[in-house]
Design an enzyme around this catalytic site. Structure first.
Site, mmCIF file in Angstrom:
data_model
loop_
_atom_site.group_PDB
_atom_site.id
_atom_site.type_symbol
_atom_site.label_atom_id
_atom_site.label_comp_id
_atom_site.label_asym_id
_atom_site.label_seq_id
_atom_site.Cartn_x
_atom_site.Cartn_y
_atom_site.Cartn_z
ATOM 1 N N GLY A 140 -2.433 0.166 -5.931
ATOM 2 C CA GLY A 140 -2.071 1.375 -5.211
ATOM 3 C C GLY A 140 -2.805 1.449 -3.891
ATOM 4 N N SER A 141 -3.022 2.661 -3.415
ATOM 5 C CA SER A 141 -3.638 2.850 -2.103
ATOM 6 C C SER A 141 -5.135 2.573 -2.158
ATOM 7 C CB SER A 141 -3.402 4.279 -1.614
ATOM 8 O OG SER A 141 -4.174 5.193 -2.376
ATOM 9 N N THR A 142 -5.680 2.209 -1.011
ATOM 10 C CA THR A 142 -7.121 1.971 -0.917
ATOM 11 C C THR A 142 -7.898 3.245 -1.189
ATOM 12 O OG1 THR A 142 -6.833 0.117 0.593
ATOM 13 C CG2 THR A 142 -8.958 1.237 0.661
ATOM 14 N N GLU A 143 -7.369 4.384 -0.751
ATOM 15 C CA GLU A 143 -8.075 5.655 -0.980
ATOM 16 C C GLU A 143 -8.241 5.924 -2.473
ATOM 17 O OE1 GLU A 143 -6.367 5.453 2.971
ATOM 18 O OE2 GLU A 143 -5.444 5.225 0.996
ATOM 19 N N GLY A 192 -8.018 3.657 -4.819
ATOM 20 C CA GLY A 192 -8.842 2.582 -5.354
ATOM 21 C C GLY A 192 -10.317 2.912 -5.311
ATOM 22 N N GLU A 251 -5.739 -3.978 -6.487
ATOM 23 C CA GLU A 251 -4.799 -4.551 -5.517
ATOM 24 C C GLU A 251 -4.343 -3.387 -4.660
ATOM 25 O OE1 GLU A 251 -1.828 -5.183 -3.480
ATOM 26 O OE2 GLU A 251 -0.637 -5.387 -5.301
ATOM 27 N N CYS A 284 2.727 -3.260 0.219
ATOM 28 C CA CYS A 284 1.328 -3.326 0.626
ATOM 29 C C CYS A 284 1.073 -4.491 1.577
ATOM 30 C CB CYS A 284 0.423 -3.427 -0.599
ATOM 31 S SG CYS A 284 0.909 -4.736 -1.742
ATOM 32 N N GLU A 310 -2.186 2.144 7.511
ATOM 33 C CA GLU A 310 -1.037 1.742 6.708
ATOM 34 C C GLU A 310 -0.028 2.890 6.637
ATOM 35 O OE1 GLU A 310 -0.225 -0.654 2.599
ATOM 36 O OE2 GLU A 310 -1.651 1.011 2.485
#
Length: 502
Positions: free
Chosen positions: A252-255, A257, A274, A308, A405
């Site tokens: 999913g999103s880095t935030e 994560g 990921e 992504c 992104e």
């Protein structure tokens, strides 16, 4: 967009599936949420409700984790012969192929992607992933190690390593490739002998629910796969933090994560991630433009830009910059937008109103900061969540559209003069490092560029090529660990050393 005329008719089995209450799979039983709550699932092409799904919360998480814990500690799955596990995993792939059309219809209806893409890519790749992982079930091996212990020179030892399943795994997947992301997660977790609680995305739960039924049909024992539907804050967060979970795998999103890492920190769960990307795609002036131009368009517009690894920063050498931008713009203008179930659709809607608002905000910010749209730049129509494929020029590294992104069909085109250290610096100037592309007729030059790009995948004279045997994952804030390939098995295995005094 041409309304709903000419849409693929849903099969009788899909209609029946949609008509049934959508419950959670816990310990082999389909259960309503403990609270009795449900939430609506929408068709992104028109916003209409297509299903109601159990809104799982902490009480449901507790039940699912307990079921997975029991299945791991007491059940047959971790103790089953590797060959027997492999046959069941292979059967899952067979059944996915058997139900290909139904799964494609569900994926297209729920996510909005063109049904032709769902048939040719999403469903087929999901089946292939399970069958690839079925072969690994019998190939998880340890090693014998000769010892030379200095303080016991006359002793003999038999030392070896065992690879053992990590235990109960929490998996959380996104909405952009719902069926395929479920396969990427479940295939290796099953091959290694773990048990799992999978939380599917609240926007796109349908194909995951159908896949869970298929896993039951294939013979996966009760409690090995548990599937929850719910929201991140009320279902995903308690799952990631649960003390009986041994490992968390998140896409999913880095935030989000980063939130997963914090949730896992208290009891030091193992974590793989990921996450996001802002991938550079580099076209050199010696490239075959008949390959590079459609390649650059596909790199950003595939799956509506909701990838992504999308090639969202298009670096083009000055000599061919105008031709490439003109060519990508021409392709973007010609893309047919419509409902995913329209067989003529080339790009469907974004997945939700929230995602539509996000992408629209970026387009507005880009315009305010001076970016010029060669095509697109706005919403299409008032019905559904459609955004026009967009090519932006006159951008620079301080703009949000350049650095962040967007997760939509928006590319920024950037000219460069020479293939030099400055180009590499600009391409690598991102917190992300998931993927990159290089288009060049000089294979030596392409190799040298690929070696210097800080990305987990570099495509040369192609883009968005995936295979179950090819590892996928990122550098920097694009994540930890790898999906697919034999490397993914490391996500779900422990190494035990055994030393026997002979």
């Amino acid at each position: 967009m041409d309304g709903d005329k000419g849409l693929v008719a849903l099969s009788a089995t899909v209609k029946h599936f949609l008509s049934q209450p959508k419950k959670a799979l816990i310990g082999g039983k389909w259960l309503a949420a403990q609270s009795g709550k449900t939430f609506d699932v929408h068709d992104p092409s028109n916003g209409q409700v297509i299903a109601k799904v159990a809104a799982c919360e902490k009480a449901d998480v507790d039940l699912a984790v307990a079921a997975a814990r029991k299945a791991f500690d007491q059940g047959p799955w971790p103790r089953m012969s590797p060959a027997a596990r492999g046959k069941i995993i292979w059967k899952i792939g067979e059944l996915i192929y058997h139900h290909l059309e139904d799964l494609a219809q569900l994926e297209s209806l729920d996510n909005g992607k063109p049904i032709a893409v769902a048939r040719a890519a999403d469903v087929v790749l999901a089946a292939d992933l399970f069958q690839y992982m079925a072969g690994w079930a019998t190939k998880i091996e340890g090693h014998t190690i000769p010892l030379s212990v200095p303080y016991t020179p006359d002793a003999e030892y038999h030392a070896f390593t065992r690879r053992e399943p990590v235990g109960v795994v929490a998996q959380i997947i996104p909405w952009n490739f719902p069926l395929l992301m479920a396969a990427w997660k479940l295939g290796p977790v099953l091959a290694t002998g773990c048990t799992v609680v999978l939380k599917v995305a609240e926007e796109t739960p349908l194909s995951g629910l159908r896949l869970a039924e298929i896993c039951q049909e294939a013979g996966v024992p009760d409690g090995v796969i548990n599937l929850l539907t719910g929201f991140g804050e009320t279902c995903g967060a308690p799952l990631a933090a649960h003390p009986q979970v041994n490992k968390v795998a998140f896409t999913g999103s880095t935030e989000v994560g980063k939130l997963i890492v914090r949730a896992a920190a208290d009891d030091l769960k193992k974590v793989t991630l990921e996450l996001g990307g802002k991938s550079p795609n580099i076209v050199l002036d010696d490239a075959d433009l008949e390959l590079a131009i459609p390649g650059a368009a596909s790199a950003i517009f595939f799956n509506h830009g909701q990838c992504c690894c999308a090639g969202s920063r298009l670096f083009v050498q000055e000599k061919v910059y105008d031709k490439v931008v003109e060519g990508v713009t021409k392709i973007a203008k010609a893309i047919k937008l419509g409902p995913g179930l329209d067989p003529n659709t080339e790009m469907g809607p974004l997945v939700s109103q929230l995602q539509l608002d996000r992408v629209s905000n970026y387009l507005q910010w880009g315009s305010e900061e001076g970016a010029k749209a060669m095509t697109g730049g706005k919403r299409r129509g008032e019905r559904g969540y459609f955004v026009e494929p967009t090519v932006l020029v006159n951008t620079h590294a301080d703009m949000k559209v350049y650095r962040e992104e967007i997760f939509g069909p928006v590319v920024v085109a950037i000219p460069f003069k020479e293939v030099d250290d400055e180009l590499i610096r600009r391409a690598n100037d991102s917190v992300y490092g998931l993927a990159a592309g290089v288009f060049s007729a000089n294979i030596g030059k392409a190799h040298r560029l690929a070696a210097r790009l800080r990305a987990g995948t570099v495509w040369v004279n192609c883009y968005n090529i995936f295979d179950a045997a090819l590892p996928f994952g990122g550098y920097k804030q694009s994540g930890w660990g790898r999906e697919m390939g034999h490397q993914v098995l490391e996500n779900y295995l422990e190494t035990k050393a055994v030393c026997v005094n002979l």
